[in-house]
Design a protein around this motif. Structure first.
Motif, PDB file in Angstrom:
ATOM      1  N   ARG A 515     -19.281 -34.091  31.851  1.00  0.00           N
ATOM      2  CA  ARG A 515     -19.464 -35.424  31.221  1.00  0.00           C
ATOM      3  C   ARG A 515     -18.889 -36.687  31.707  1.00  0.00           C
ATOM      4  NH1 ARG A 515     -20.127 -34.513  24.851  1.00  0.00           N
ATOM      5  NH2 ARG A 515     -20.116 -32.639  25.982  1.00  0.00           N
ATOM      6  N   PHE A 516     -17.427 -36.527  32.226  1.00  0.00           N
ATOM      7  CA  PHE A 516     -16.799 -37.568  32.887  1.00  0.00           C
ATOM      8  C   PHE A 516     -15.762 -37.065  33.985  1.00  0.00           C
ATOM      9  CE2 PHE A 516     -15.257 -36.749  28.230  1.00  0.00           C
ATOM     10  CZ  PHE A 516     -14.363 -35.687  28.430  1.00  0.00           C
ATOM     11  N   TYR A 517     -15.520 -38.145  34.794  1.00  0.00           N
ATOM     12  CA  TYR A 517     -14.489 -37.606  35.749  1.00  0.00           C
ATOM     13  C   TYR A 517     -13.635 -38.940  35.951  1.00  0.00           C
ATOM     14  CZ  TYR A 517     -17.981 -34.467  37.487  1.00  0.00           C
ATOM     15  OH  TYR A 517     -18.775 -33.246  37.591  1.00  0.00           O
ATOM     16  N   TYR A 555     -24.584 -41.873  36.358  1.00  0.00           N
ATOM     17  CA  TYR A 555     -23.103 -41.808  35.842  1.00  0.00           C
ATOM     18  C   TYR A 555     -22.931 -43.353  35.779  1.00  0.00           C
ATOM     19  CZ  TYR A 555     -21.784 -36.892  35.999  1.00  0.00           C
ATOM     20  OH  TYR A 555     -21.817 -35.535  35.826  1.00  0.00           O
ATOM     21  N   PHE A 564     -18.444 -41.721  33.712  1.00  0.00           N
ATOM     22  CA  PHE A 564     -19.042 -40.998  32.667  1.00  0.00           C
ATOM     23  C   PHE A 564     -20.662 -41.009  32.655  1.00  0.00           C
ATOM     24  CE2 PHE A 564     -18.270 -45.263  31.112  1.00  0.00           C
ATOM     25  CZ  PHE A 564     -19.447 -45.496  30.263  1.00  0.00           C
ATOM     26  N   TYR A 568     -24.125 -41.911  27.592  1.00  0.00           N
ATOM     27  CA  TYR A 568     -23.319 -42.656  26.797  1.00  0.00           C
ATOM     28  C   TYR A 568     -23.176 -44.213  27.059  1.00  0.00           C
ATOM     29  CZ  TYR A 568     -21.751 -37.925  26.018  1.00  0.00           C
ATOM     30  OH  TYR A 568     -22.303 -36.223  25.856  1.00  0.00           O
ATOM     31  N   PHE A 571     -17.361 -45.167  27.523  1.00  0.00           N
ATOM     32  CA  PHE A 571     -16.468 -44.135  27.675  1.00  0.00           C
ATOM     33  C   PHE A 571     -15.667 -43.553  26.449  1.00  0.00           C
ATOM     34  CE2 PHE A 571     -12.190 -42.474  30.024  1.00  0.00           C
ATOM     35  CZ  PHE A 571     -12.903 -41.489  30.116  1.00  0.00           C
ATOM     36  N   ALA A 574     -18.371 -41.158  24.793  1.00  0.00           N
ATOM     37  CA  ALA A 574     -18.014 -39.895  25.794  1.00  0.00           C
ATOM     38  C   ALA A 574     -16.926 -39.006  25.296  1.00  0.00           C
ATOM     39  CB  ALA A 574     -18.321 -40.063  27.418  1.00  0.00           C
ATOM     40  N   TYR A 578     -17.165 -35.463  22.986  1.00  0.00           N
ATOM     41  CA  TYR A 578     -16.743 -34.332  23.817  1.00  0.00           C
ATOM     42  C   TYR A 578     -16.079 -33.542  22.632  1.00  0.00           C
ATOM     43  CZ  TYR A 578     -14.025 -31.456  27.110  1.00  0.00           C
ATOM     44  OH  TYR A 578     -13.683 -30.346  27.839  1.00  0.00           O
ATOM     45  N   ILE A 593      -8.447 -36.121  33.787  1.00  0.00           N
ATOM     46  CA  ILE A 593      -8.913 -37.003  32.944  1.00  0.00           C
ATOM     47  C   ILE A 593      -8.094 -37.096  31.801  1.00  0.00           C
ATOM     48  CG2 ILE A 593     -10.204 -35.392  31.382  1.00  0.00           C
ATOM     49  CD1 ILE A 593     -11.487 -38.812  32.814  1.00  0.00           C
TER      50      ILE A 593
END
Length: 764
Positions: A515-517, A555, A564, A568, A571, A574, A578, A593
Motif C-alpha cells: 500500500r505504501f513505501y 503510486y 502510496f 488513496y 498518505f 492510506a 491500513y 515506513i
C-alpha cells in the motif's frame, strides 16, 4: 583470566609453581597430556612409555602427581592463588557463602574431594591469604608497598624504602650513593614497573575517577605515611600517565561524595568519607555542600537551573557563591565552566541555540527506551537534525521533559557510550548516520519534487525541513545552492522527467505490491530491478524516481517522503485505512515506513484521537475492531474521568489506584489502561523507574516533587522504607542512588551511616 576447572593444567605458571620444570611441562604436552584429569592419572609406567621421558624424569614428576591426587596443601594453596583469589580482589570483599561457592565452581573436584570448600576457605584465612575486610565480608590480603620492598631481593629496594620513608630527595640519595639522579630514578622505576598490583595501586585504581585530593585518599583508606609518599611520588606526580578517567572512558570525573553511592566502596571507607564530608562542607541554607569544585558546581546547578539559564548568568552565580563563602580554591578558570557543562557534567542539558543550561538527570534516563522510541537504530545513511526527533515525538519528549531539539542532541551525546550504535556523529543539532550526505539528499529530493512541475525555492527548503528537520540560517547559501543551483530559474527549480521505458516498467511493476513505501524503499527497488550491474549513475537513477514515473506504476508522491497507492487521495488516508482494515498492527512489522515523518505524525494523531488503541506492547488495534468489547471514545473519556476522580489531587500510578479499590473495566488490560491515561488531556505523565506516574493537568508535577510528597509527613525515612513505599504503594522500582540524585538539590539530606533521608538534618 580464570580458566575452566579441568584446564587448570594448561596454566604453565601454575604447574611450574608446583616444582615441575618447563621442559617437563612441554614434554607432557607433546605426549597429549593436556588437562588436570590426565595429569593426576599418570603412572610411572605411563610416563616411561612416553617419548622424551626416562626413569629420572619420571621420578621427578610422580611426587607431584601423588601430591595432586591427595589434594596436598601446597597444591591447593597454589590453585587457590591462581584461580580463586582474583574473585576476592575487591576491597569491599565477598561473603563467605559466595566465596565457598566460587571455590567449588573454580577448583577441580579431585582437590575438593580431599579439601572441601570450607576447609580451603579456613586454610586461606589461617595463611593470611584472605582477611575480613568488614563484618561478614572477606577479601584478598593485598601486599602493600612496604611489605613488597621488604621481601624484594635487590640492591636498590633498600634505597627505595629509604626514599619513601623519609623526606629525602633523589638528589640527596644520589649524592650519598655517588651516582646521578637520573640513574637512581631509572633503577627505582624498574622496581616500580615490575611490582605486582599492590594495595596502594588498588586504592589508586578505585579512586582516580573521583575528585579527591591525596589528603582525602589517605584519610578515607587510612594509609600510612609510607603509602602516602608512594602515591604522591609515583601516582599524583604522574597524573597524565595514570589517566584520571581511564577506568571509565568517556565518563565524567565524579565527586568524592559519590563514593558513598558506590556499591563496591567498603563500609568503613564510606563512614570515614561521610565524616570527612561533614567536617569539610559549607552549610548553605541547611544543606551541606562539600568543599570541592564538583559538589559546589552540582549544588548550584540543582538550586538555580531547574529552568533554563544562560551560561553567563550561571557563571556569575558561581563566582558570587565563591566570593560569599570565601572558597577561592574552587574557582573555575575562564571558559572552563562552559566546557564542564557542554561535555562532561551529566547533571545538565545544554541548549546551544540560546547558550543556556537546565538541570537534568542525564544518567537517570533509560537511554535504550529513548532510542527505541525515536527509532534511532532505523536511520541509515542519512543526515537529519535532532529537531526532527523532537517535533515528531511530542509525547515522548514531554514524558522525558526534553524541551527542544538541542537538549535532545546534548542528552544523546552525553550518553553516547551507552548507545548500541557508533556510526553517527554531528555537531548540535546535526545527526549524521552512516554515509549520510546532506547535498546528496538535496539532489535526490529535487528529482522527486521538481520532476512533474517546478517548485519554488521557499517550498523546496520547507519540504526538505519536513523530511530532515529544521536547518540553520546558512542552509540555502551553504548547501542548497551549491548542490542544485544549476536547476533554478527565476526562483523556481525544475528538472527533466526522465520517463521510464516500457521494459523498465515491466521490470519494476512486480515489485510494487504494498500500500505504501518510503522513498528509501523505492530507491532500493529501483536499484535492484534496474541497476544490478551498477552501470546507471545514482544521479540518473534518482531522476527516474519522480511523480510522473511513480504514477505509471500506480503510486503517488505527495510531499511526505513516502509513496502510496493511487486509490488513496492522501498518505493520511492510506495510513488510516491500513489500520482500520487489520485486526491488529505491530509497529515493528511495518519496516522502514515506521520511521517516516508523516507516518509518525499521523500515527501519533490517531493515538491521541483514540482511533487506534495500544492493546499490547507496540501492538495497536483500530477502535472499530474494539466496539463490540465496549471500548468506544465515550467509554474511554468516562474511564479517564473516573481515574481523575479517584486520583484526585495527588500523584498516582494505575497500580496505586487499584490498591485503593479502583477496578479496571473488564475489557481493559493494564497495558491498554496505561496507554489511555497517558494520552488523556486530563493528566501529566512521567516515566519513573519502571512505571508511569500521573497527576492531574495544571498542578505542579515532577519526579522530585513526587518524592518530596512521600517525605512530607515524615521527619526521616530509611532508604529501605523509601524503596518499599515506592514498590508496594506505587509499583515503582527505584534504588536509593536514583532517589538521591532526584533529591540532591533539595533540603533533604541522606546519611550513609544511618542509610536515612532527613528533611532537616544537623550532624552536630
Amino acid at each position: 583470566m580464570i580458566m575452566a576447572m579441568n584446564n587448570i593444567f594448561a596454566d604453565k605458571s601454575f604447574m611450574l609453581s608446583l616444582g615441575m620444570s618447563e621442559s617437563m611441562y612441554e614434554r607432557l604436552h607433546r605426549n597429549d597430556v593436556y588437562n588436570w584429569d590426565d595429569f593426576i592419572h599418570l603412572t610411572t609406567e605411563t610416563i616411561l612409555s612416553m617419548s622424551g621421558f626416562g626413569s629420572r624424569t619420571a621420578g621427578q614428576i610422580m611426587p607431584v602427581v601423588e601430591a595432586a591426587k591427595r589434594g596436598d596443601a601446597v597444591i591447593v594453596k597454589n590453585a587457590v592463588r591462581h584461580f580463586v583469589l582474583p574473585f576476592f580482589d575487591k576491597l569491599v570483599g565477598v561473603t563467605r557463602a559466595d566465596g565457598e561457592a566460587e571455590i567449588v565452581s573454580r577448583l577441580p573436584k579431585s582437590m575438593l574431594a580431599v579439601y572441601g570448600a570450607t576447609a580451603i576457605f579456613d586454610e586461606m584465612l589461617r595463611e593470611g591469604m584472605l582477611i575480613e575486610a568488614e563484618k561478614g565480608k572477606y577479601r584478598h590480603n593485598w601486599l602493600n608497598v612496604a611489605q613488597y620492598l621488604q621481601q624484594y631481593d635487590g640492591r636498590f629496594s633498600g634505597l627505595l624504602t629509604e626514599y619513601l620513608n623519609t623526606d629525602q630527595t633523589l638528589d640527596d640519595l644520589a649524592r650519598i650513593q655517588g651516582c646521578t639522579k637520573q640513574y637512581l630514578s631509572n633503577e627505582f622505576n624498574k622496581i616500580i614497573d615490575n611490582m605486582p598490583k599492590l594495595y596502594e595501586d588498588y586504592v589508586w585504581d578505585y579512586i582516580k575517577n573521583y575528585d579527591m585530593t591525596l589528603e582525602i585518599v589517605i584519610f578515607a583508606f587510612q594509609l600510612d605515611d609510607f603509602a602516602g609518599r608512594y602515591l604522591k611520588k609515583y601516582k599524583v606526580s604522574n597524573r597524565r600517565k595514570n589517566k584520571v578517567n581511564e577506568l571509565h572512558p568517556g565518563s565524567r570525573k565524579l565527586s568524592y561524595m559519590e563514593l558513598l553511592n558506590a556499591e563496591d566502596t567498603p563500609t568503613a571507607v564510606k563512614d570515614r568519607m561521610e565524616e570527612y564530608a561533614l567536617k569539610n562542607s559549607l552549610c548553605v541554607d541547611g544543606v551541606f555542600v562539600p568543599k570541592s569544585k564538583a559538589d559546589i558546581f552540582r549544588f548550584l546547578v540543582g538550586k538555580h537551573c531547574q529552568n533554563s539559564i544562560t551560561i553567563e548568568d550561571f557563571t556569575q552565580i558561581y563566582d558570587a557563591f565563591i566570593q560569599k563563602y570565601n572558597a577561592q580554591d574552587f574557582r573555575y578558570s575562564s571558559g572552563s565552566i562552559r566546557n564542564e557543562i557542554t561535555d562532561n557534567y551529566h547533571g545538565v542539558l545544554y541548549d546551544s541555540s540560546g547558550t543556556s543550561i537546565r538541570a537534568y538527570d542525564v544518567d537517570g534516563v533509560d537511554i535504550e527506551e529513548l532510542m527505541q522510541g525515536i527509532k534511532f537504530y532505523e536511520f541509515k545513511d542519512v543526515e537529519i537534525t535532532s529537531n526532527l526527533f523532537y517535533d515528531e515525538y511530542p509525547d515522548l519528549m514531554k514524558e522525558l521533559d526534553i524541551r527542544n531539539g538541542y537538549e535532545l542532541h546534548n542528552l544523546i551525546k552525553k550518553r553516547k557510550r551507552d548507545i548500541k550504535r557508533s556510526d553517527w556523529s554531528g555537531k548540535m543539532p546535526t545527526m549524521v548516520f552512516g554515509k549520510g550526505d546532506k547535498r546528496r539528499q538535496i539532489r535526490e529530493l529535487l528529482f522527486q519534487e521538481a520532476a512533474e512541475a517546478p517548485i519554488s525555492k521557499e517550498d523546496f527548503i520547507s519540504e526538505y525541513e519536513k523530511r530532515y528537520g529544521k536547518q540553520g540560517d546558512g542552509f540555502y547559501a551553504n548547501d542548497v545552492h551549491p548542490a542544485i543551483g544549476k536547476y533554478i530559474t527565476n526562483g523556481e527549480y525544475s528538472v527533466d522527467l526522465s520517463p521510464l521505458q516500457d521494459t523498465e516498467l515491466a521490470l519494476l511493476k512486480p515489485h510494487f505490491t504494498e500500500r505504501f513505501y518510503t522513498i528509501g524503499d523505492v530507491s532500493a527497488i529501483f536499484r535492484n530491478a534496474l541497476n544490478k550491474d551498477g552501470q546507471i549513475p545514482d544521479e540518473e537513477l534518482n531522476k527516474r524516481i519522480n511523480s510522473y514515473n511513480m504514477n505509471k506504476l500506480g503510486y503517488k508522491m505527495r510531499n511526505s517522503g513516502a509513496v502510496f497507492a493511487v486509490k488513496y487521495n492522501t498518505f493520511d488516508e492510506a495510513i488510516r485505512s491500513y489500520f482500520k482494515e487489520r485486526k491488529t498492527v505491530t509497529l515493528d512489522s511495518l519496516g522502514n515506513i515506521n520511521s517516516n515523518n508523516t507516518f509518525i505524525s499521523v500515527f501519533n494523531k490517531m493515538c491521541h484521537e483514540y482511533e487506534v488503541i495500544e492493546t499490547a506492547p507496540r501492538e495497536y488495534t483500530h477502535i472499530s475492531q474494539l466496539t463490540e468489547t465496549g471500548i468506544t471514545r465515550e467509554s474511554i473519556e468516562a474511564f479517564c474521568e473516573s481515574v481523575g476522580n479517584m486520583g484526585q489531587d495527588g500523584y498516582f500510578t494505575l497500580e496505586s489506584l487499584m490498591q485503593c479499590g479502583f477496578t479496571l473495566p473488564l475489557q481493559l488490560t493494564i497495558v491498554t489502561a496505561k496507554a489511555l491515561i497517558r494520552l488523556s488531556p486530563l493528566f501529566d505523565c512521567f516515566k519513573i523507574g519502571n512505571n508511569y506516574l500521573f497527576r492531574r493537568k495544571g498542578m505542579e508535577a515532577s519526579q522530585m516533587d513526587f518524592l518530596l510528597s512521600i517525605l512530607a509527613a515524615k521527619d526521616s525515612i530509611t532508604s529501605a522504607q523509601f524503596i518499599e513505599i515506592l514498590k508496594e504503594e506505587y509499583s515503582i522500582s527505584l534504588d536509593k542512588y536514583k532517589i538521591k540524585r532526584l533529591l540532591y538539590s533539595t533540603d533533604v539530606y541522606y546519611s550513609y551511616r544511618k542509610d536515612t533521608f532527613f528533611k532537616n538534618y544537623s550532624p552536630l
